[in-house]
Design a protein around this motif. Structure first.
Motif, PDB file in Angstrom:
ATOM      1  N   ILE A 119       3.697   6.509  -2.199  1.00  0.00           N
ATOM      2  CA  ILE A 119       2.280   6.710  -2.483  1.00  0.00           C
ATOM      3  C   ILE A 119       2.156   7.532  -3.757  1.00  0.00           C
ATOM      4  O   ILE A 119       2.589   8.670  -3.827  1.00  0.00           O
ATOM      5  CB  ILE A 119       1.586   7.388  -1.291  1.00  0.00           C
ATOM      6  CG1 ILE A 119       1.704   6.445  -0.080  1.00  0.00           C
ATOM      7  CG2 ILE A 119       0.115   7.657  -1.602  1.00  0.00           C
ATOM      8  CD1 ILE A 119       1.505   7.113   1.234  1.00  0.00           C
ATOM      9  N   ILE A 144      -4.044   9.360   2.945  1.00  0.00           N
ATOM     10  CA  ILE A 144      -3.354   8.076   3.141  1.00  0.00           C
ATOM     11  C   ILE A 144      -1.871   8.317   3.443  1.00  0.00           C
ATOM     12  O   ILE A 144      -1.277   7.677   4.311  1.00  0.00           O
ATOM     13  CB  ILE A 144      -3.545   7.174   1.902  1.00  0.00           C
ATOM     14  CG1 ILE A 144      -5.003   6.701   1.839  1.00  0.00           C
ATOM     15  CG2 ILE A 144      -2.595   5.988   1.922  1.00  0.00           C
ATOM     16  CD1 ILE A 144      -5.342   5.880   0.619  1.00  0.00           C
ATOM     17  N   HIS A 148      -0.052   7.322   7.040  1.00  0.00           N
ATOM     18  CA  HIS A 148       1.150   6.484   7.076  1.00  0.00           C
ATOM     19  C   HIS A 148       2.302   7.187   7.788  1.00  0.00           C
ATOM     20  O   HIS A 148       3.018   6.573   8.573  1.00  0.00           O
ATOM     21  CB  HIS A 148       1.545   6.046   5.664  1.00  0.00           C
ATOM     22  CG  HIS A 148       0.759   4.861   5.178  1.00  0.00           C
ATOM     23  ND1 HIS A 148      -0.541   4.972   4.770  1.00  0.00           N
ATOM     24  CD2 HIS A 148       1.085   3.544   5.095  1.00  0.00           C
ATOM     25  CE1 HIS A 148      -0.986   3.766   4.437  1.00  0.00           C
ATOM     26  NE2 HIS A 148      -0.022   2.885   4.616  1.00  0.00           N
ATOM     27  N   VAL A 333      -3.015   5.349  -5.830  1.00  0.00           N
ATOM     28  CA  VAL A 333      -4.360   5.879  -5.615  1.00  0.00           C
ATOM     29  C   VAL A 333      -4.900   6.339  -6.971  1.00  0.00           C
ATOM     30  O   VAL A 333      -4.624   7.457  -7.424  1.00  0.00           O
ATOM     31  CB  VAL A 333      -4.337   7.038  -4.603  1.00  0.00           C
ATOM     32  CG1 VAL A 333      -5.768   7.459  -4.255  1.00  0.00           C
ATOM     33  CG2 VAL A 333      -3.577   6.643  -3.344  1.00  0.00           C
ATOM     34  N   VAL A 361      -5.275   1.368  -4.703  1.00  0.00           N
ATOM     35  CA  VAL A 361      -6.329   1.953  -3.877  1.00  0.00           C
ATOM     36  C   VAL A 361      -7.284   2.649  -4.834  1.00  0.00           C
ATOM     37  O   VAL A 361      -7.012   3.742  -5.326  1.00  0.00           O
ATOM     38  CB  VAL A 361      -5.728   2.949  -2.861  1.00  0.00           C
ATOM     39  CG1 VAL A 361      -6.827   3.693  -2.131  1.00  0.00           C
ATOM     40  CG2 VAL A 361      -4.828   2.219  -1.882  1.00  0.00           C
ATOM     41  N   THR A 513      -5.505   3.407   8.364  1.00  0.00           N
ATOM     42  CA  THR A 513      -4.204   3.317   7.702  1.00  0.00           C
ATOM     43  C   THR A 513      -4.055   1.979   6.992  1.00  0.00           C
ATOM     44  O   THR A 513      -3.742   1.935   5.802  1.00  0.00           O
ATOM     45  CB  THR A 513      -3.069   3.478   8.742  1.00  0.00           C
ATOM     46  OG1 THR A 513      -3.301   4.670   9.479  1.00  0.00           O
ATOM     47  CG2 THR A 513      -1.707   3.572   8.055  1.00  0.00           C
ATOM     48  N   TYR A 516      -6.393   1.626   4.058  1.00  0.00           N
ATOM     49  CA  TYR A 516      -6.360   2.736   3.087  1.00  0.00           C
ATOM     50  C   TYR A 516      -7.741   3.366   2.981  1.00  0.00           C
ATOM     51  O   TYR A 516      -8.241   3.620   1.891  1.00  0.00           O
ATOM     52  CB  TYR A 516      -5.887   2.241   1.708  1.00  0.00           C
ATOM     53  CG  TYR A 516      -4.623   1.440   1.772  1.00  0.00           C
ATOM     54  CD1 TYR A 516      -3.390   2.059   1.927  1.00  0.00           C
ATOM     55  CD2 TYR A 516      -4.650   0.048   1.712  1.00  0.00           C
ATOM     56  CE1 TYR A 516      -2.221   1.326   2.015  1.00  0.00           C
ATOM     57  CE2 TYR A 516      -3.481  -0.696   1.792  1.00  0.00           C
ATOM     58  CZ  TYR A 516      -2.277  -0.048   1.956  1.00  0.00           C
ATOM     59  OH  TYR A 516      -1.133  -0.775   2.046  1.00  0.00           O
ATOM     60  N   GLU A 517      -8.366   3.592   4.122  1.00  0.00           N
ATOM     61  CA  GLU A 517      -9.754   4.032   4.122  1.00  0.00           C
ATOM     62  C   GLU A 517      -9.935   5.244   5.042  1.00  0.00           C
ATOM     63  O   GLU A 517     -10.388   5.118   6.191  1.00  0.00           O
ATOM     64  CB  GLU A 517     -10.621   2.852   4.575  1.00  0.00           C
ATOM     65  CG  GLU A 517     -12.117   3.043   4.413  1.00  0.00           C
ATOM     66  CD  GLU A 517     -12.562   3.309   2.991  1.00  0.00           C
ATOM     67  OE1 GLU A 517     -12.691   2.365   2.202  1.00  0.00           O
ATOM     68  OE2 GLU A 517     -12.759   4.485   2.660  1.00  0.00           O
ATOM     69  N   PRO A 518      -9.585   6.444   4.541  1.00  0.00           N
ATOM     70  CA  PRO A 518      -9.726   7.642   5.372  1.00  0.00           C
ATOM     71  C   PRO A 518     -11.154   7.868   5.857  1.00  0.00           C
ATOM     72  O   PRO A 518     -11.363   8.537   6.874  1.00  0.00           O
ATOM     73  CB  PRO A 518      -9.295   8.784   4.442  1.00  0.00           C
ATOM     74  CG  PRO A 518      -8.464   8.141   3.379  1.00  0.00           C
ATOM     75  CD  PRO A 518      -8.969   6.739   3.232  1.00  0.00           C
TER      76      PRO A 518
END
Ligand code: ARG
Length: 578
Positions: A119, A144, A148, A333, A361, A513, A516-518
């Protein structure tokens, strides 16, 4: 929830001709509101099995025909949906026993199965102040990464520092002309930024500067010791400043290999492209032509003056991450304005046969809202970048003011001010769909009611405050709840609503997860706390009824653990008292 879901699916499969269990699982959703049951089945997807009758009619027919499993209390048709209400005691037992058995792993699904994901997040450019724009990548990337790791991935968090490139030619040249060790010591990165601005202006007036900058960068790229030494000095100074911010945020990285780490690998990457006949010249530059793949612009490998480029280093980094680090997934990201860069980069990697699907992301902008409630354009104020460090300190200061009258010692006050101030900033960043632009509004993210002394709004402090209240109820109870409680006591509307929020936690974690959308997790925690607080208003936790108290404490304990895990994953501290 899964055992009840399986029962519902079985009942549907038996009632709808030709419906498979997989399809039923896909179609089954959670109603938006617990008053509408725990599972909803949309009938428009199967109306062809019922002579294409209108969905509400199909729903009514199905609701009457379905044989109710023991775990289901009620089946109702609402518009085109068939809604299933779980048997409250079964719901309570299933959710609370699963959560207890999972312990600290409640919510986790083994999605990664030990595979490695790299990441790439935060990744600021050195010799420039860390601005508020980098906050987003840092905070989103960290969440993220945590998600993971929680779901069985081996994570490598890389801060891909922007520590190489033609700007350093300018900077070294500027340093030679106007450098001052004293000013650098005093003003740090701010001074380096000014040097670069000054050089860029001078360059406009006198083209000779441009050549000098090129010469310096060439010296740097060819390993000239003097150039290298000054560059290293700038890098060290920048890193020291960045680390202050990261430590305020409580965020760490596994690797600080920035662009400079790939300088020696660029030639190898280019040679691979050449071996596949993918390189060509364009206007003096060396490029990969991507017109056949729908791109107007070529992917640049080397400029006309031979200087290496951002993209080339990123290509070398992809190869390294896939082959040397063994990554099965690559996540970047990075703000949305680099979309084209990543689309091109990923295409070139694909042409090289890199067998991994990298993801960009992306996220929207962050705009500062000042004390008058006015949005300030861009991340600038009085012509200078708004420093992340200052902004974080401002949030902490604001909490200090809010809690000034608490009877706590100074150490505790500053601990809580830090936890809450930083928690507010982090949650604000993670609370909305990441591709949206968001506001940075201290008033709003620290919404406090002086009357009740409660934090409110859809904010981090509100979640922390709810966590502290739950913790306090557990402290008052003072022991472990018994292993087995009477689940039939947890059947009020309020119990059910809290249980439902806890029960969907594993689904939420999985979706947050894989997408990728907290923000999915953030919103689920807001919903959980909403129900917990409604529970508080209408029901009692500790009462003279020992069996009821035990059951409710088990609920409280599980709600607290769920909230705690969620906050941990978002990177927000959860104080026990507030
Ligand atoms: N340094 C870049 C910037 O601040 C972001 C780097 C993102 N990561 C990457 N592998 N390109 O805009």
């Amino acid at each position: 929830m899964d055992t009840i879901r399986t029962d519902v699916i079985g009942a549907l499969v038996a009632a709808v001709p030709g419906l498979t269990a997989e399809r039923a699982r896909e179609l089954l959703t959670a109603p938006p509101d617990s008053a509408m049951g725990d599972f909803a089945f949309p009938t428009f997807a199967v109306r062809d099995r019922f002579d294409n009758a209108p969905p509400p009619a199909v729903a009514r027919q199905l609701a009457a025909a379905i044989r109710k499993p023991a775990s289901v209390a009620r089946i109702e048709a609402t518009g085109p949906y068939v809604n299933f209400f779980a048997e409250p005691a079964v719901l309570a037992r299933t959710v609370l026993e699963s959560a207890r058995a999972a312990g600290a792993r409640w919510g986790a699904t083994d999605l990664g199965q030990g595979r490695t994901v790299v990441i790439d997040f935060s990744s600021p450019n050195i010799a420039k102040p860390l601005g508020i724009a980098h906050l987003r990548s840092t905070v989103i990337g960290n969440a993220i990464r945590n998600l993971h790791a929680f779901c069985g991935w081996k994570t490598i968090g890389v801060n891909h520092l922007g520590d190489w490139g033609t700007n350093f030619g300018k900077l070294l040249s500027a340093w030679e002309k106007w450098g001052s060790e004293e000013s650098l010591k005093e003003r740090g990165v701010e001074f380096l930024k000014d040097l670069l601005v000054r050089f860029t202006e001078a360059e406009r007036a006198d083209p000779a500067f441009r050549q000098q900058a090129r010469d310096w960068f060439r010296r740097l790229e060819s390993g000239d010791p003097e150039a290298k030494k000054v560059w290293q000095h700038f890098r060290d100074i920048s890193l020291a400043e960045f680390r202050r911010v990261y430590s305020l945020l409580g965020i760490e990285f596994d690797s600080w290999s920035g662009e400079s780490a790939y300088v020696d690998r660029m030639a190898g990457a280019i040679a691979e492209l050449e071996a596949r006949g993918l390189c060509s010249e364009s206007q003096g530059a060396y490029v990969v032509d991507l017109t056949a793949h729908g791109f107007k612009e070529p992917f640049l490998l080397r400029k006309a003056d031979d200087a290496s480029l951002y993209g080339t280093r990123d290509l070398a980094a992809i190869l390294y991450r896939r082959r040397d680090l063994g990554a099965r997934a690559l996540v970047y990201v990075v703000a949305a304005d680099q979309k084209l860069h990543f689309r091109q980069l990923f295409k070139v990697a694909e042409l090289l046969g890199v067998d991994v699907e990298p993801v960009h992301v992306e996220f929207g902008l962050m705009r500062i809202v000042n004390a008058e409630g006015v949005r300030e354009k861009m991340a600038t104020r009085k012509g200078t970048i708004v420093l992340l460090h200052d902004v974080l300190q401002a949030a902490i200061e604001r909490v200090h003011e809010i809690i000034a009258d608490r009877e706590w010692d100074a150490a505790r006050k500053s601990r809580v001010a830090h936890q809450v101030g930083i928690g507010a900033v982090i949650f604000n960043d993670l609370s909305r769909t990441r591709t949206r632009d968001i506001d940075f509004n201290l008033q709003q993210m620290l919404d406090f009611d002086p009357e009740t002394k409660a934090f409110k709004g859809e904010t981090g402090p509100y979640l922390q405050y709810t966590h502290a209240r739950l913790s306090s109820a557990l402290r008052k109870y003072g022991k472990e709840p018994p292993a087995s409680v009477d689940f039939t006591l947890l059947t009020t509307d309020e119990d059910r609503a809290v249980l439902r929020q806890i029960g969907r936690f594993p689904d939420i974690i999985r979706d947050a997860t894989t997408r990728y959308e907290p923000s999915l997790l953030s919103r689920a925690l807001i919903d959980l706390c909403g129900e917990v607080n409604r529970f508080w208003r209408n029901q009692r936790i500790l009462s003279d009824d020992a069996a009821l108290t035990d059951a409710r404490i088990l609920l409280v304990q599980t709600a607290r653990r769920t909230l705690r895990t969620g906050l941990d994953l978002l990177g927000i501290e959860a104080p026990e008292e507030m």
